[in-house]
Design a protein around this motif. Structure first.
Motif, PDB file in Angstrom:
ATOM      1  N   ILE A  63       0.712  -1.221  -0.098  1.00 24.48           N
ATOM      2  CA  ILE A  63      -0.058   0.035  -0.105  1.00 24.48           C
ATOM      3  C   ILE A  63       0.861   1.352   0.135  1.00 24.48           C
ATOM      4  O   ILE A  63       0.437   2.430  -0.615  1.00 24.48           O
ATOM      5  CB  ILE A  63      -0.921  -0.017   1.154  1.00 24.48           C
ATOM      6  N   GLU A  64       1.886   1.177   0.904  1.00 17.96           N
ATOM      7  CA  GLU A  64       3.006   2.140   0.599  1.00 17.96           C
ATOM      8  C   GLU A  64       3.421   2.547  -0.370  1.00 17.96           C
ATOM      9  O   GLU A  64       3.681   3.725  -0.895  1.00 17.96           O
ATOM     10  CB  GLU A  64       3.800   2.256   1.960  1.00 17.96           C
ATOM     11  N   HIS A  65       3.992   1.653  -1.174  1.00 21.17           N
ATOM     12  CA  HIS A  65       4.542   1.568  -2.597  1.00 21.17           C
ATOM     13  C   HIS A  65       3.555   2.263  -3.389  1.00 21.17           C
ATOM     14  O   HIS A  65       4.059   3.270  -4.325  1.00 21.17           O
ATOM     15  CB  HIS A  65       5.111   0.287  -2.780  1.00 21.17           C
ATOM     16  N   SER A  66       2.252   1.909  -3.369  1.00 16.46           N
ATOM     17  CA  SER A  66       1.145   2.207  -4.230  1.00 16.46           C
ATOM     18  C   SER A  66       1.000   3.806  -4.110  1.00 16.46           C
ATOM     19  O   SER A  66       0.843   4.613  -5.143  1.00 16.46           O
ATOM     20  CB  SER A  66      -0.060   1.854  -4.021  1.00 16.46           C
ATOM     21  N   VAL A  67       0.892   4.302  -2.652  1.00 15.14           N
ATOM     22  CA  VAL A  67       0.861   5.546  -2.474  1.00 15.14           C
ATOM     23  C   VAL A  67       2.016   6.582  -2.921  1.00 15.14           C
ATOM     24  O   VAL A  67       1.855   7.501  -3.751  1.00 15.14           O
ATOM     25  CB  VAL A  67       0.781   6.039  -1.000  1.00 15.14           C
ATOM     26  N   GLU A  68       3.022   5.904  -2.710  1.00 14.75           N
ATOM     27  CA  GLU A  68       4.333   6.710  -3.130  1.00 14.75           C
ATOM     28  C   GLU A  68       4.377   6.692  -4.708  1.00 14.75           C
ATOM     29  O   GLU A  68       4.815   7.824  -5.255  1.00 14.75           O
ATOM     30  CB  GLU A  68       5.777   6.022  -2.825  1.00 14.75           C
ATOM     31  N   LEU A  69       3.874   5.752  -5.477  1.00  9.78           N
ATOM     32  CA  LEU A  69       3.808   5.786  -7.008  1.00  9.78           C
ATOM     33  C   LEU A  69       2.824   7.031  -7.423  1.00  9.78           C
ATOM     34  O   LEU A  69       3.116   7.568  -8.333  1.00  9.78           O
ATOM     35  CB  LEU A  69       3.329   4.581  -7.382  1.00  9.78           C
ATOM     36  N   ARG A  70       1.798   7.098  -6.641  1.00 12.48           N
ATOM     37  CA  ARG A  70       0.748   8.068  -6.888  1.00 12.48           C
ATOM     38  C   ARG A  70       1.244   9.339  -6.832  1.00 12.48           C
ATOM     39  O   ARG A  70       1.523  10.423  -7.514  1.00 12.48           O
ATOM     40  CB  ARG A  70      -0.437   8.009  -6.171  1.00 12.48           C
ATOM     41  N   ASN A  71       2.225   9.475  -5.639  1.00  6.16           N
ATOM     42  CA  ASN A  71       2.830  10.927  -5.465  1.00  6.16           C
ATOM     43  C   ASN A  71       3.810  11.331  -6.458  1.00  6.16           C
ATOM     44  O   ASN A  71       3.960  12.481  -6.993  1.00  6.16           O
ATOM     45  CB  ASN A  71       3.359  10.879  -4.142  1.00  6.16           C
ATOM     46  N   SER A  72       4.650  10.201  -6.697  1.00  9.56           N
ATOM     47  CA  SER A  72       5.730  10.378  -7.820  1.00  9.56           C
ATOM     48  C   SER A  72       5.013  10.882  -9.119  1.00  9.56           C
ATOM     49  O   SER A  72       5.421  11.656  -9.725  1.00  9.56           O
ATOM     50  CB  SER A  72       6.530   8.996  -8.063  1.00  9.56           C
ATOM     51  N   LYS A  73       3.818  10.149  -9.341  1.00 13.64           N
ATOM     52  CA  LYS A  73       3.121  10.542 -10.770  1.00 13.64           C
ATOM     53  C   LYS A  73       2.666  11.961 -10.951  1.00 13.64           C
ATOM     54  O   LYS A  73       2.902  12.770 -11.751  1.00 13.64           O
ATOM     55  CB  LYS A  73       2.044   9.618 -10.994  1.00 13.64           C
ATOM     56  N   SER A  74       1.994  12.518  -9.526  1.00 10.52           N
ATOM     57  CA  SER A  74       1.733  13.788  -9.405  1.00 10.52           C
ATOM     58  C   SER A  74       2.892  15.048  -9.400  1.00 10.52           C
ATOM     59  O   SER A  74       2.618  15.842 -10.194  1.00 10.52           O
ATOM     60  CB  SER A  74       0.852  14.086  -8.155  1.00 10.52           C
ATOM     61  N   LYS A  75       3.895  14.379  -9.109  1.00  7.35           N
ATOM     62  CA  LYS A  75       5.092  15.347  -9.278  1.00  7.35           C
ATOM     63  C   LYS A  75       5.634  15.490 -10.494  1.00  7.35           C
ATOM     64  O   LYS A  75       6.184  16.383 -10.899  1.00  7.35           O
ATOM     65  CB  LYS A  75       6.181  14.698  -8.221  1.00  7.35           C
ATOM     66  N   MET A  76       5.635  14.120 -11.379  1.00  8.11           N
ATOM     67  CA  MET A  76       6.266  14.172 -12.493  1.00  8.11           C
ATOM     68  C   MET A  76       5.267  15.137 -13.510  1.00  8.11           C
ATOM     69  O   MET A  76       5.803  15.934 -14.595  1.00  8.11           O
ATOM     70  CB  MET A  76       6.202  12.705 -13.069  1.00  8.11           C
ATOM     71  N   GLU A  77       3.943  15.074 -13.299  1.00 10.69           N
ATOM     72  CA  GLU A  77       3.066  15.782 -14.074  1.00 10.69           C
ATOM     73  C   GLU A  77       3.237  17.449 -13.705  1.00 10.69           C
ATOM     74  O   GLU A  77       3.107  18.099 -14.697  1.00 10.69           O
ATOM     75  CB  GLU A  77       1.666  15.455 -13.814  1.00 10.69           C
ATOM     76  N   LYS A  78       3.419  17.816 -12.623  1.00  8.49           N
ATOM     77  CA  LYS A  78       3.776  19.238 -12.207  1.00  8.49           C
ATOM     78  C   LYS A  78       5.025  19.615 -12.517  1.00  8.49           C
ATOM     79  O   LYS A  78       5.380  20.704 -13.302  1.00  8.49           O
ATOM     80  CB  LYS A  78       3.868  19.183 -10.449  1.00  8.49           C
ATOM     81  N   LEU A  79       6.041  18.613 -12.840  1.00 12.50           N
ATOM     82  CA  LEU A  79       7.433  19.080 -13.483  1.00 12.50           C
ATOM     83  C   LEU A  79       7.183  19.435 -15.035  1.00 12.50           C
ATOM     84  O   LEU A  79       7.703  20.250 -15.526  1.00 12.50           O
ATOM     85  CB  LEU A  79       8.568  17.920 -13.184  1.00 12.50           C
ATOM     86  N   GLU A  80       6.292  18.452 -15.592  1.00 10.89           N
ATOM     87  CA  GLU A  80       6.024  18.649 -17.026  1.00 10.89           C
ATOM     88  C   GLU A  80       5.365  19.891 -17.335  1.00 10.89           C
ATOM     89  O   GLU A  80       5.667  20.634 -18.416  1.00 10.89           O
ATOM     90  CB  GLU A  80       5.367  17.509 -17.529  1.00 10.89           C
ATOM     91  N   GLN A  81       4.574  20.241 -16.180  1.00  9.91           N
ATOM     92  CA  GLN A  81       3.836  21.640 -16.455  1.00  9.91           C
ATOM     93  C   GLN A  81       4.856  22.703 -16.358  1.00  9.91           C
ATOM     94  O   GLN A  81       4.686  23.660 -17.393  1.00  9.91           O
ATOM     95  CB  GLN A  81       2.608  21.592 -15.493  1.00  9.91           C
ATOM     96  N   GLU A  82       5.725  22.467 -15.717  1.00  5.65           N
ATOM     97  CA  GLU A  82       6.622  23.704 -15.229  1.00  5.65           C
ATOM     98  C   GLU A  82       7.455  23.915 -16.627  1.00  5.65           C
ATOM     99  O   GLU A  82       7.797  25.111 -17.154  1.00  5.65           O
ATOM    100  CB  GLU A  82       7.361  23.369 -14.018  1.00  5.65           C
ATOM    101  N   ASN A  83       7.993  22.525 -17.145  1.00  2.38           N
ATOM    102  CA  ASN A  83       8.719  22.728 -18.279  1.00  2.38           C
ATOM    103  C   ASN A  83       8.109  23.132 -19.555  1.00  2.38           C
ATOM    104  O   ASN A  83       8.447  23.819 -20.253  1.00  2.38           O
ATOM    105  CB  ASN A  83       9.169  21.016 -18.614  1.00  2.38           C
ATOM    106  N   THR A  84       6.690  22.859 -19.510  1.00  2.00           N
ATOM    107  CA  THR A  84       5.788  23.661 -20.376  1.00  2.00           C
ATOM    108  C   THR A  84       5.735  25.117 -20.728  1.00  2.00           C
ATOM    109  O   THR A  84       5.976  25.708 -21.663  1.00  2.00           O
ATOM    110  CB  THR A  84       4.551  22.808 -20.702  1.00  2.00           C
TER     111      THR A  84
END
Length: 414
Positions: A68-89
């Motif tokens: 479960i912890e790994h799944s939460v961490e994966l979701r957080n990592s995905k949201s961080k990646m999306e935020k970084l992509e928005q900043e790069n855009t």
């Protein structure tokens, strides 16, 4: 044996789930806590059937919590990646805007360079026209110098003539000063164009540096925002300098228009001088008497007919009658020179205006080959005649050397 198989199946399921989450597969990020619990419950039911020990069940619960912890961490990592992509855009959009501004600045720079080329062409044309005017002024000056040499001979007899010549000289000096000012302004304009060229080259170098900085910004994302801000500041400086360059170009246009207006005024003055010279009648003659030697003495006064035409501009002097006929009303200058070969003899000659004797030249020659000269200025009406008369009892001499001559020309019309 069944316990070991069930435990091994659970471990394989958890390992497969984790591998799918790390690789970003189609189901790795979609595994929910409920699915994990359902699998554990399935294993639990199996364990009930196989009587799994409590220690193994506690281990399974810890493994579930870790999943479960790994799944939460994966979701957080995905949201961080999306935020970084928005900043790069957003950063890429700012880079695109900055490149567009640079393209606009380069277009304005090219337009400014084209304006400078046009100004150079106009300046070269103005220089050519100024040179032409200077050449015309030199011709006029040469003609004025010739006129001044003629006026020097008349200084003692006509003060009014000298005043008119001084006025003309003053006008020529004014023209010279104006031409000097035009030449100085032309040199200043050329210097301004050179400065514009230097500034344009400097701006092009700055633009190349800016482009290099933009390429560096693309490669260095961590420092991208700071570098883009720096480029924007540089673009503001370039835009300010471009505005300054455009203002200088406008000033050059104004100065060129002023020079063109003054050049047109000068050309109009030259054309007016040409028209005045063209409208003024051209009258001048210089005539030799004869190649026959001694003329006279006679019993009566005779009109001397000077037959050897040296110059007769305007054909106002008639060699057949000996009369000069004024073609226009004006002031005329006349002179004559006579010679007698005899010694111990009296010489006498008259100059007539119509029927009126205007001048008498009388001389006693103790020696042979002595000459007599005289001159005067007459105001004549159109059709008036002037001629030389040899009195009765006197003689005059001439041969191929033209030592006895009669001269005259129009000073100016009235």
């Amino acid at each position: 044996m069944r316990r070991a198989a069930a435990f091994l199946a659970l471990l394989l399921c958890l390992y497969w789930t984790r591998a799918q989450g790390e690789s970003g597969g189609a189901t790795g990020n979609d595994i929910t806590q409920t699915e994990i619990q359902s699998e554990i419950l399935g294993v639990k039911s199996t364990s009930d059937q196989t009587n799994i020990s409590p220690d193994i069940w506690a281990e399974l619960k810890e493994l579930r919590d870790m999943a479960i912890e790994h799944s939460v961490e994966l979701r957080n990592s995905k949201s961080k990646m999306e935020k970084l992509e928005q900043e790069n855009t957003a950063i890429q959009a700012r880079l695109t805007a900055s490149e567009y501004k640079n393209a606009v600045l380069e277009a304005r720079m090219n337009a400014s360079e084209n304006e400078v080329v046009k100004l150079k062409i106009e300046s070269a044309d103005l220089l050519h026209r100024v040179t032409s005017v200077e050449d015309k002024n030199k011709v006029l000056e040469a003609r004025m110098n010739a006129s001044e040499n003629e006026v020097e001979e008349l200084k003692r007899q006509n003060a009014d003539m000298m005043a008119r010549l001084k006025i003309n000289e003053h006008g020529m000096e004014e023209l010279k000063r104006e031409n000097t000012v035009l030449e100085a302004r032309m040199n200043a304009s050329e210097n301004e164009v050179v400065k514009l060229k230097i500034e344009s080259a400097d701006m092009m170098a700055r633009l190349k540096i800016s482009e290099h900085v933009m390429e560096e910004l693309k490669r260095e994302n961590t420092d991208l925002l700071h570098r883009v801000t720096s480029v924007e500041d540089k673009n503001k400086v370039l835009e300010a300098r471009m505005n300054t360059s455009e203002n200088e170009v406008e000033e050059l246009k104004i100065e060129s228009a002023d020079m063109m207006a003054r050049l047109k005024i000068s050309e109009n003055e030259v054309e007016e001088l040409k028209r005045q010279n063209a409208d003024q009648p051209k009258v001048a003659f210089s005539i030799g008497l004869t190649d026959s030697g001694l003329i006279g003495p006679f019993n009566t006064d005779i009109t001397l007919k000077f037959s050897k035409v040296i110059t007769n501009i305007g054909q106002a002097y008639s060699p057949s009658t000996g009369l000069f006929t004024a073609p226009v009303r004006g002031a005329y200058y006349f002179s004559f020179t006579t010679l007698d070969r005899r010694s111990s003899a009296y010489r006498n000659i008259y100059i007539y205006h119509n029927d009126k004797r205007m001048l008498l030249s009388y001389n006693y020659s103790a020696n042979a080959n002595e000459s007599v000269s005289n001159s005067l200025v007459l105001q004549l009406e159109k059709g008036d005649v002037v001629y030389l008369v040899l009195p009765a009892g006197y003689s005059v001499y001439d041969d191929s050397g033209d030592i006895t001559t009669f001269n005259g020309f129009l000073l100016f019309p009235l």
